[in-house]
Write a protein that holds these residues in place. Sequence first.
Motif, PDB file in Angstrom:
ATOM      1  N   UNK A  62       0.669  -1.168  -0.008  1.00 23.50           N
ATOM      2  CA  UNK A  62      -0.068   0.116   0.064  1.00 23.50           C
ATOM      3  C   UNK A  62       0.801   1.442   0.051  1.00 23.50           C
ATOM      4  N   UNK A  63       2.203   1.186   0.113  1.00 22.99           N
ATOM      5  CA  UNK A  63       3.084   2.222   0.237  1.00 22.99           C
ATOM      6  C   UNK A  63       3.391   2.967  -1.167  1.00 22.99           C
ATOM      7  N   UNK A  64       3.891   2.099  -1.879  1.00 19.84           N
ATOM      8  CA  UNK A  64       4.465   2.560  -3.150  1.00 19.84           C
ATOM      9  C   UNK A  64       4.169   1.345  -4.380  1.00 19.84           C
ATOM     10  N   UNK A  84      11.243  -2.338   2.550  1.00 23.11           N
ATOM     11  CA  UNK A  84      11.330  -3.068   3.945  1.00 23.11           C
ATOM     12  C   UNK A  84      10.086  -2.964   4.794  1.00 23.11           C
ATOM     13  N   UNK A  85       9.205  -2.290   4.357  1.00 20.85           N
ATOM     14  CA  UNK A  85       7.829  -2.371   5.067  1.00 20.85           C
ATOM     15  C   UNK A  85       7.252  -3.761   5.510  1.00 20.85           C
ATOM     16  N   UNK A  95       5.729  -2.629  10.797  1.00 18.16           N
ATOM     17  CA  UNK A  95       6.954  -2.125  10.683  1.00 18.16           C
ATOM     18  C   UNK A  95       7.487  -1.229   9.602  1.00 18.16           C
ATOM     19  N   UNK A  96       7.793  -0.032   9.657  1.00 17.13           N
ATOM     20  CA  UNK A  96       8.450   0.792   8.580  1.00 17.13           C
ATOM     21  C   UNK A  96       9.703   1.149   9.022  1.00 17.13           C
ATOM     22  N   UNK A  97      10.642   0.588   8.177  1.00 25.23           N
ATOM     23  CA  UNK A  97      12.237   0.683   8.930  1.00 25.23           C
ATOM     24  C   UNK A  97      12.709   2.089   9.062  1.00 25.23           C
ATOM     25  N   UNK A  98      12.194   3.030   8.321  1.00 24.94           N
ATOM     26  CA  UNK A  98      12.407   4.403   8.214  1.00 24.94           C
ATOM     27  C   UNK A  98      11.893   5.116   9.316  1.00 24.94           C
ATOM     28  N   UNK A 104      -0.672   3.349  10.481  1.00 24.00           N
ATOM     29  CA  UNK A 104      -2.229   2.458  10.670  1.00 24.00           C
ATOM     30  C   UNK A 104      -2.642   1.864   9.430  1.00 24.00           C
ATOM     31  N   UNK A 105      -1.760   1.918   8.176  1.00 25.65           N
ATOM     32  CA  UNK A 105      -2.290   1.492   7.179  1.00 25.65           C
ATOM     33  C   UNK A 105      -2.046  -0.176   6.866  1.00 25.65           C
ATOM     34  N   UNK A 108      -4.508  -5.280   1.742  1.00 22.50           N
ATOM     35  CA  UNK A 108      -5.605  -6.056   1.837  1.00 22.50           C
ATOM     36  C   UNK A 108      -5.350  -7.359   1.938  1.00 22.50           C
TER      37      UNK A 108
END
Lengths: 349, 349, 349
Positions: A62-64, A84-85, A95-98, A104-105, A108
């Motif tokens: 869902x990020x990019x 790395x999410x 987890x978001x490494x950065x 909260x996302x 699916x």
Amino acid sequence: MATLNIAESIAETRNYPYNCWWVAGFGNEVGRSLLARWLLDTPVVLFRQQDGTVAALEDRCPHRQAPLSLGRLRGDTVECGYHGICFDATGRCVRVPSADAAPSFSARHFPVKEVGPFVWVWLGDASMIGSAPPPPELPWMTDPTFATRSGQMEISANYMLLKENVLDLTHFGYVHASTFQIEDWTNPPEVSGDGETVGYRQRFVNKPLAPGYAMSLGVPPGTPWNREHRGSFLSPALQEGCVDFQDPSQPERAPARFRVAHATTPVDQSHMLYFWVIARDFATVPEAMDHLVGAIRTGFDEDRVVLEAIQAQSSRGPRRVSTGERSVKADAAGIQARRIVARWMEREV
Amino acid sequence: MATLNIAESIAETRNYPYNCWWVAGFGNEVGRSLLARWLLDTPVVLFRQQDGTVAALEDRCPHRQAPLSLGRLRGDTVECGYHGICFDATGRCVRVPSADAAPSFSARHFPVKEVGPFVWVWLGDASMIGSAPPPPELPWMTDPTFATRSGQMEISANYMLLKENVLDLTHFGYVHASTFQIEDWTNPPEVSGDGETVGYRQRFVNKPLAPGYAMSLGVPPGTPWNREHRGSFLSPALQEGCVDFQDPSQPERAPARFRVAHATTPVDQSHMLYFWVIARDFATVPEAMDHLVGAIRTGFDEDRVVLEAIQAQSSRGPRRVSTGERSVKADAAGIQARRIVARWMEREV
Amino acid sequence: MATLNIAESIAETRNYPYNCWWVAGFGNEVGRSLLARWLLDTPVVLFRQQDGTVAALEDRCPHRQAPLSLGRLRGDTVECGYHGICFDATGRCVRVPSADAAPSFSARHFPVKEVGPFVWVWLGDASMIGSAPPPPELPWMTDPTFATRSGQMEISANYMLLKENVLDLTHFGYVHASTFQIEDWTNPPEVSGDGETVGYRQRFVNKPLAPGYAMSLGVPPGTPWNREHRGSFLSPALQEGCVDFQDPSQPERAPARFRVAHATTPVDQSHMLYFWVIARDFATVPEAMDHLVGAIRTGFDEDRVVLEAIQAQSSRGPRRVSTGERSVKADAAGIQARRIVARWMEREV
């Protein structure tokens, strides 16, 4: 009651319901790595958790938007290969490494059920899951009396073309003339349906056995036996076929039983994944089963050639071909199947 | 202020401005023959005139549409390979072999500027050329203190996907885990922008050098050094990256400098030409530079795989995937870049 | 009177009439098996009946859309390869193996005429067949004075691009510079038309013969002879080319005659089948004819490269190229041909 006109619909309008359990794959395909698959025009990534249960997420971070299947499985979380999410088996971002805190996302998440050899997935509206029939179960699939084999192929054709193929076996004498050599299927079978399923039944009494049948039953080709073929459209996802063989001179003996499951899952409107399972309770030694699988693969490839030719002709556009279809008596089961699918489609409008 | 939503736009709406200088190629690619290239969905033919200047025409004969690049260069005129009609470097038709006088039509002509290793081309509205910023210049490209290498590749992805890639280097630890082995880029960098450009800056103090860095600096892997990484989106066409390396025990020495230029030119909405130049003022001997180029090519190929997977997923249609994106702190520079591009697009509506 | 603008139309709007006789193939291609071919975006299956006449049906079973060409020819009926449904040469269903009586449906039937080496087919409105001109006949095709050869290729280009190619031979000096070495065709020819056909005529008096011409005429290359080239657009389907060679020192002798027929049948808007026949009444020994065929194939391939490049550029979409075309004097015959085709199109609106 609308009947889906496959002639017009196979190349264009969606004719597969979302709110239905579909086969995502065989259980033995899904392990401790990421398996990517397009199903119902949806990218899906499947993996088996440490507790043995299968999880399915949309194969899209869902990020990019990177396919999650480019990443890797760490414990029960999927790590995206781009930044790395990490997502857990329910799709929640953990987890978001950065960043210090997980946002909260979510990716699916799709419900999964493993039943016998199949992994079933629900790609539809989660709130409808209770109102849909559960994945059909076929007891012979896990009955140790039967020797079982399975396989799969991608077919560049709408999934309903295969449904209709297996609901009208008068094609045996043409498509499989040289392979199965079953020449006596000339009359259309009896057809019965209850509005949600449809089945055919065809009895052959004292008919010479085709060479493949005879060999597996241990009698000379052409020996007169009785056969009963039955087939059922159980859901848009699954079709069952049965053959019971009976030596007419030994009517007291239990019939020799052959079974086949045809699971078809649309990849999109003009492609399907075809998962098949075959089983029988006779000639179960590995060499005999190997021989059977060889014949089955050859025969299914003959079907594939016809279905892909139909789809290719139908998909070729802009084109100038006649539209519409004319039906014959042998189409009775296939037409009922179309009506059932039309009702599935109406329910999710 | 609209922010371009790449998630929705990469497969569909044009997100590259016409009224901008773009890199058409390297100067050393353009010589005394005809070079054909699609740039901004426009067919372009490039050649070098006898006086050394580069000319660019639409690669389409105005007579009967043959690509001019099928023909040949005669002096400073292009002869179409179909009927021999000739055009000068401004596009003016100067000869029709089958007619006595040259007619008044022209092939479309595009302004060109050669700056350092790059040939820049203006494919937009000629009347807007004065109001657009000139091609950005990067002095290190022609500074003899630096050893320089370059390369190019076609990537089947929207050009902004590469822009965002190089503006968020937290992907180092995932996409390039095994190649660059830079594991310490976990925090998002400082980001600053002026509305037309945006840059990041990240300092690493007394951090162990990754093997590749260490080897080129002539110290053992893991030696603690200081590094400062900076990157700038200079225009939709060009991005610069800088790394300064400093031995913390010799703070009086000038830093060792690495530089990279990422020029991306859309071929169309889902393909780009990627022209890169790298340079450094240390480890400049050919063998060391060869080694660096090998590592760079491997790394850029790793990026290409991710970007093409994102584009393929986004382009696959009709499809059923989640839409939209969720951003994290490390996206700050990429988001500013999108806003800058959105303003370029608004200016040419 | 509208002129079809090929520049805009070749990639988009249909520019071939249905109500016209088109070449489906050579007679020697059509025998006692099923030949499948897409013509005018229509799937066609051709076969020769036991009485020697050719039949053509839509290559699509009206039952479930399988291409009939997957089946087989039994006597004069086509048996579908899927369920064995049989159709006679008029398309009438004559047998459904799974039903007692043949139903009333039909496969679509297309009228056919075999004239000389060509099988012509009518794919248009059957009621218009009487108002359209019959297939043009070229007597030399069956004149035993001539040695004849033929061939075919599929070209990924609109059929009108080939028409224009053969109506403007000023391309000889560019496209075929190294093969035919005919360097003297620099002036546009005389053009005359009657509204339904258009022709060009070009005389070369005392001009040195190109090597290929000279060799076939048995004189040294460069020998001055007279040549008269004539070409005619006879219908949207057929173009004829003629060359008469005359030794100026023997004006009383009959000219040596070369003839070529270019039959082009649209597969769809951007592909054609190109059927060619060449003939001459000199140098008719097989070795000489083989040599001629080799040169012709090389030359036609050179044309194919140009036409496919034009089509590819025109078909590439979404794209940003200049539109429209500019014409020169040598386009006179091609422009008349476009007008004739435009009238054919108007007649079937």
